[in-house]
Design an enzyme around this catalytic site. Structure first.
Site, PDB file in Angstrom:
ATOM      1  N   GLN A 296      -5.670  -4.847  -7.697  1.00  0.00           N
ATOM      2  CA  GLN A 296      -6.638  -3.900  -7.154  1.00  0.00           C
ATOM      3  C   GLN A 296      -6.384  -2.472  -7.611  1.00  0.00           C
ATOM      4  OE1 GLN A 296      -6.721  -3.345  -2.960  1.00  0.00           O
ATOM      5  NE2 GLN A 296      -4.521  -3.517  -2.665  1.00  0.00           N
ATOM      6  N   ILE A 297      -5.121  -2.034  -7.744  1.00  0.00           N
ATOM      7  CA  ILE A 297      -4.868  -0.688  -8.262  1.00  0.00           C
ATOM      8  C   ILE A 297      -5.241  -0.626  -9.735  1.00  0.00           C
ATOM      9  CG2 ILE A 297      -3.122   1.070  -8.728  1.00  0.00           C
ATOM     10  CD1 ILE A 297      -1.596   0.113  -6.285  1.00  0.00           C
TER      11      ILE A 297
ATOM     12  N   ASP B  91       1.464  10.850  -2.043  1.00  0.00           N
ATOM     13  CA  ASP B  91       1.865  11.496  -0.793  1.00  0.00           C
ATOM     14  C   ASP B  91       1.416  12.961  -0.782  1.00  0.00           C
ATOM     15  OD1 ASP B  91       3.368   9.134   0.028  1.00  0.00           O
ATOM     16  OD2 ASP B  91       4.766   9.727  -1.540  1.00  0.00           O
TER      17      ASP B  91
ATOM     18  N   HIS C 223       9.683   8.512  -2.059  1.00  0.00           N
ATOM     19  CA  HIS C 223       8.357   7.969  -1.769  1.00  0.00           C
ATOM     20  C   HIS C 223       8.549   6.850  -0.746  1.00  0.00           C
ATOM     21  CE1 HIS C 223       4.332   6.582  -2.133  1.00  0.00           C
ATOM     22  NE2 HIS C 223       4.683   5.437  -2.698  1.00  0.00           N
TER      23      HIS C 223
END
Length: 300
Positions: A16-17, A160, A188
């Site tokens: 999906q990314i 982020d 992260h």
């Protein structure tokens, strides 16, 4: 004179990314609207048919900047000659999982891909690790691709950073492009620290500190921080899937600012001799906030 195409690797390209990311690259979001690209897409054999479907869609979209597509399940073929590698592929984080839970599953994946990059990528290849746990995956890649300079291996903290910008933008009802100088400290992960102490907003009366405009230290020191820290988990809970569109967009932002430079402050993770990741932020001309930075888009 037309520019030579840049070869960009996306691993996990059928996921999906990857599906969100490759059209952004092909449209020029990552490297600019005047930079031709050749996309190298890698995925595992069970995803080969889906990967071919992504290739078909890229052809059908007729992107003017897209000068070629390599779609393969072979890491050597995928890594050959690449100038930029975006490492998206990895065991997916699911609801209730922390990044450490997927760590062991990604070790073998990153060993193999690191070896292929080590032997076949273009000199000075720049690497962005997206798949979580990004810090650890990048460390594995660094260890098994020693000829790639450590300064060329980074992790995605820009997501982020962008999440923090979005929260401030919504709180103040301002354009996100008017929010500047937010910094993400730490890894992260849910232990990160989103910092607005240097952040400003462009207003009709000029630049104003975020704290002065928000006028709510309790929110800035509490809910704001936890919202950014836990945003990934919140999205998984809402979608039953991890962040995709925002991760892809942030990866483009990360590479664009790294390669082309930027007047803004941003966030990314690099290696240092003492600890394997350290947050740095950059300005143009690239003045270090913390860490080691070079001029004109280069990290020292």
């Amino acid at each position: 004179m037309a520019k030579e195409p840049v070869r960009v690797l996306v691993t996990g390209a059928a996921g999906q990314i990857g599906y969100a990311l490759v059209p952004m690259i092909a449209r020029g979001v990552m490297l600019g609207t005047d930079q031709p690209v050749i996309l190298h897409m890698l995925d595992i054999p069970p995803a080969a048919e889906a990967l071919n479907g992504v290739k078909m869609e890229l052809v059908d979209a007729a992107f003017p900047l897209l000068k070629g597509v390599v779609a393969t399940t072979d890491a050597v073929e995928a890594c050959t000659g690449v100038n930029i590698a975006v490492m998206v592929g990895g065991f997916p984080r699911k609801e209730g999982m922390e990044r450490k839970d997927v760590m062991s599953k990604n070790v073998s994946i990153y060993k193999a891909q690191a070896s292929a990059l080590e032997q076949h990528a273009a000199p000075n290849c720049k690497v962005l690790v997206v798949a979580n746990p990004a810090n650890t995956n990048a460390l594995i890649l660094k260890e098994f691709a020693p000829s790639i300079p450590a300064k060329n291996i980074t992790c995605l903290t820009r997501l982020d950073h962008n999440r923090a910008l979005g929260q401030i933008s919504e709180k103040l009802n301002v354009q996100v492009s008017d929010v500047k100088n937010v910094i993400i400290w730490g890894n992260h992960s849910s232990s990160q620290y989103p910092d607005v102490n240097h952040a400003t907003v462009n207003t009709a009366a000029g630049e104003k500190p975020v704290r002065e405009l928000v006028k709510d230290d309790a929110w800035l020191n509490g809910e704001f921080i936890t919202t950014v820290q836990q945003r990934g988990a919140a999205i998984i809970k809402a979608r039953k899937l991890s962040s995709a569109l925002s991760a892809a967009s942030s990866a483009c932002d990360h590479i664009r600012d790294w390669v082309l430079g930027t007047p803004e402050v941003g966030s990314l993770l690099i290696f240092t001799p003492m600890i394997y990741t350290e947050l740095v932020s950059w300005l143009e001309p690239w003045t270090a906030i913390v860490g080691h930075l070079g001029l004109h888009g280069g990290i020292l």
